[in-house]
Write an enzyme that holds these catalytic residues in place. Sequence first.
Site, PDB file in Angstrom:
ATOM      1  CB  SER A   9      -0.895   0.013   1.232  1.00  0.00           C
ATOM      2  OG  SER A   9      -1.523   1.272   1.317  1.00  0.00           O
ATOM      3  CG  HIS A  34      -3.982  -1.290  -1.733  1.00  0.00           C
ATOM      4  ND1 HIS A  34      -5.131  -1.995  -2.027  1.00  0.00           N
ATOM      5  CD2 HIS A  34      -4.319  -0.413  -0.750  1.00  0.00           C
ATOM      6  CE1 HIS A  34      -6.112  -1.571  -1.251  1.00  0.00           C
ATOM      7  NE2 HIS A  34      -5.649  -0.606  -0.465  1.00  0.00           N
ATOM      8  CG  ASP A  36      -5.078   2.815   0.532  1.00  0.00           C
ATOM      9  OD1 ASP A  36      -6.072   2.082   0.484  1.00  0.00           O
ATOM     10  OD2 ASP A  36      -3.962   2.443   0.966  1.00  0.00           O
ATOM     11  CG  MET A  38      -7.992   7.701   1.975  1.00  0.00           C
ATOM     12  SD  MET A  38      -7.132   7.735   3.559  1.00  0.00           S
ATOM     13  CE  MET A  38      -6.433   6.090   3.588  1.00  0.00           C
ATOM     14  CG  HIS A  67      -9.128   0.660  -0.949  1.00  0.00           C
ATOM     15  ND1 HIS A  67      -8.612   0.481   0.314  1.00  0.00           N
ATOM     16  CD2 HIS A  67     -10.479   0.653  -0.797  1.00  0.00           C
ATOM     17  CE1 HIS A  67      -9.596   0.372   1.185  1.00  0.00           C
ATOM     18  NE2 HIS A  67     -10.741   0.481   0.536  1.00  0.00           N
ATOM     19  CG  MET A  69     -11.177   3.898   1.584  1.00  0.00           C
ATOM     20  SD  MET A  69      -9.688   3.733   2.569  1.00  0.00           S
ATOM     21  CE  MET A  69      -8.464   3.789   1.279  1.00  0.00           C
ATOM     22  CG  MET A 140     -11.920  -2.126   4.619  1.00  0.00           C
ATOM     23  SD  MET A 140     -10.398  -1.581   3.831  1.00  0.00           S
ATOM     24  CE  MET A 140      -9.564  -0.694   5.134  1.00  0.00           C
ATOM     25  CG  ASP A 178      -6.381  -2.354   2.946  1.00  0.00           C
ATOM     26  OD1 ASP A 178      -5.300  -2.146   3.520  1.00  0.00           O
ATOM     27  OD2 ASP A 178      -6.976  -1.493   2.267  1.00  0.00           O
TER      28      ASP A 178
HETATM   29  C1  DX5 Z   1      -6.374   2.059   5.279  1.00  0.00           C
HETATM   30  C2  DX5 Z   1      -5.899   1.688   3.911  1.00  0.00           C
HETATM   31  C3  DX5 Z   1      -4.810   0.700   3.874  1.00  0.00           C
HETATM   32  C4  DX5 Z   1      -3.540   1.086   4.594  1.00  0.00           C
HETATM   33  C5  DX5 Z   1      -2.980  -0.170   5.189  1.00  0.00           C
HETATM   34  O1  DX5 Z   1      -7.559   2.772   5.165  1.00  0.00           O
HETATM   35  O2  DX5 Z   1      -6.976   1.143   3.144  1.00  0.00           O
HETATM   36  O3  DX5 Z   1      -4.531   0.254   2.553  1.00  0.00           O
HETATM   37  O4  DX5 Z   1      -2.592   1.692   3.789  1.00  0.00           O
HETATM   38  O5  DX5 Z   1      -1.858   0.148   5.915  1.00  0.00           O
HETATM   39  P1  DX5 Z   1      -1.210  -0.822   6.994  1.00  0.00           P
HETATM   40  O6  DX5 Z   1      -0.720  -2.041   6.262  1.00  0.00           O
HETATM   41  O7  DX5 Z   1      -0.116   0.002   7.576  1.00  0.00           O
HETATM   42  O8  DX5 Z   1      -2.275  -1.174   7.979  1.00  0.00           O
HETATM   43 ZN    ZN Z   2      -6.544   0.234   1.222  1.00  0.00          ZN
END
Ligand code: DX5
Ligand code: ZN
Length: 221
Positions: A9, A34, A36, A38, A67, A69, A140, A178
């Site tokens: 990620s 991956h 993310d 947000m 991903h 969010m 999640m 994740d």
């Molecule tokens: C959290 C993200 C994850 C995050 C995971 O909302 O969706 O992808 O980066 O990070 P770690 O592996 O540090 O928990």
């Molecule tokens: Zn994620």
Amino acid sequence: MKKITISPSLLACDFLHLEDEVKSAVAAGAGMFHADVMDGVYVPNISFGFDIIKSIVRVSDIPVDAHLMIKKPQNYIDVLKNAGVYSVTVHSDFDSPELVRRTLEDIKAAGMKAGLALRPCFPAETVLPYADICEIFLVMTVEPGFGGQKFMSDMIPKIREIKKIADGADHEISVQVDGGIGEATIGAVSEAGADNFVIGTAFFKAEDRKSAVEKFIEAAK
Ligand code: DX5
Ligand code: ZN
């Protein structure tokens, strides 16, 4: 033997050296990135946007998974397709079942793999109505929004149920996990049925990323 994919990620990478981080992860044996996204509304944090993802795809030799969010994920399908993204995973909480279905269909029609993500509060059955079109179920294992959180072990039974639903589909569905995944937790989530492991902190903060990937794969076997 099942296929195991380690998906670093990028939220946990050093953004000042993004290209080097991408190349280092590929060299270490990562199978997929991956990314993310947000928006500060769906989750209480803002990460990076689509131009960054486009740059990541440009320097990556492995597929990039987005991903989302964010609210209104359906508005960004074209931009992700144009960025060259391999798969797009959305959360469904704020949309009607019809809109969720249409969003997943639009992702597929754009030539990308379609995924549905579940925050910890949603039960496994949430994905059932979409098993015919999804190619990824993302469980999640932390509350979405931040990296570096503690793995929620009470999600393990849900992973097991999701795997059953995935196995019941007439096409392949990858079960992705994740949040808080690392050497200590990957064995249990793999045993429960996950095959795609999103790893932020435990990958990018590892002293030796290549040996970290080897250890993750070994523990997931
Ligand atoms: C959290 C993200 C994850 C995050 C995971 O909302 O969706 O992808 O980066 O990070 P770690 O592996 O540090 O928990
Ligand atoms: Zn994620």
